[in-house]
Write an enzyme that holds these catalytic residues in place. Sequence first.
Site, PDB file in Angstrom:
ATOM      1  N   GLU A 178       0.831  -1.206   0.000  1.00 15.82           N
ATOM      2  CA  GLU A 178       0.000   0.000   0.000  1.00 15.82           C
ATOM      3  C   GLU A 178       0.864   1.253   0.000  1.00 15.82           C
ATOM      4  OE1 GLU A 178      -2.890  -0.209   3.149  1.00 15.82           O
ATOM      5  OE2 GLU A 178      -3.816  -2.009   2.342  1.00 15.82           O
ATOM      6  N   HIS A 180      -7.810   1.767   1.188  1.00 14.64           N
ATOM      7  CA  HIS A 180      -7.786   1.425   2.614  1.00 14.64           C
ATOM      8  C   HIS A 180      -8.528   2.508   3.403  1.00 14.64           C
ATOM      9  CE1 HIS A 180      -5.309  -0.903   5.849  1.00 14.64           C
ATOM     10  NE2 HIS A 180      -6.547  -0.682   6.240  1.00 14.64           N
TER      11      HIS A 180
END
Length: 330
Positions: A262, A281
């Site tokens: 990420e 996220h």
Amino acid sequence: MKKKVLIVQPIHESGVEVLEPYFDVKVASDPSIPTLLREIDGAHGAIVRTAPFPAEVIDKARDLEVIARHGVGVDNIDVEAATSRGIPVVYTPNANAVSVVEHVIMFMGALAKVLLPYDKATREDNFGVRNEYRAVDINGKTLGIVGVGRIGGLLCKKCMAAFDMRVLAYDPYVPAEKISEIGATPCNDLDELLRESDFVSLHLPLTDETRNLIGGRELALMKPTAFLINAARGGAVEEAALIDALTNRRIAGAALDVFEKEPPDPDNPLLKLDNVILTPHSGALTQEAVIRMATGAAEGVRDVLLGKRPQFVVNPQVFKGWNEQTRHVP
């Protein structure tokens, strides 16, 4: 002199307001390990969001008395290292459950109703796409929940109430009778859940046991009409296997709020696929949840530093023999 609290990544001002009357509050210059190794010195408390907080940082912080996780999962914090020092790790388990559940339900709706492709087609003057009849109903379908904690349990209740769904649940750490109490059917076998579910939603922490829990073999067990949703941790799904399954239409689609890396690399094939929905996220990052997480994490730090036992702690064994009067943590 006031005790020092280091906030590793900025949090909502409501959390800072909880701390400022009592402590010297600082926000790290950046969340990198080298910066934390410099700036953690002298800190008595730390609030961590998603940045890594490894043993080397904990060992460097000789005055550290408490670590707070701004959220639920603690895989980015070396809890074992904290526990060995007698440092409680507090967290905010009730802060984001409803927000994540709503995110997952929106994922389900968008997948079932082909929302993003239909939106794109409509903007491109392809109104006739409506006659392809690709959308499906959610009502009465089977939902498989993997991980029946606060989020999984709440998802079960809402989907049964709103969509009359049949819910299967797999969690080897939750007794079958507890799963039955929320209205779900307990599954002793993950394979059974994968075979029978129209939607599979993951709600589990990232551990050695759950890493790559859903790989090529597991995806092959799912119905070709089924959807996979992951709003838990990216590492729980083997990304290469999922890309292969989506590319070859072995499952109908997926929705991901989390990734192995990420943010994902710009050349990640997931970004090019039209049968997957991606969000950054952000499932827990509603305006309301951000306030709940910030204040909850700050309250946990405040309580420990003022000698009170916090409400939510990951490693309660550090409080063995702890006395609120002496504020002694072994």
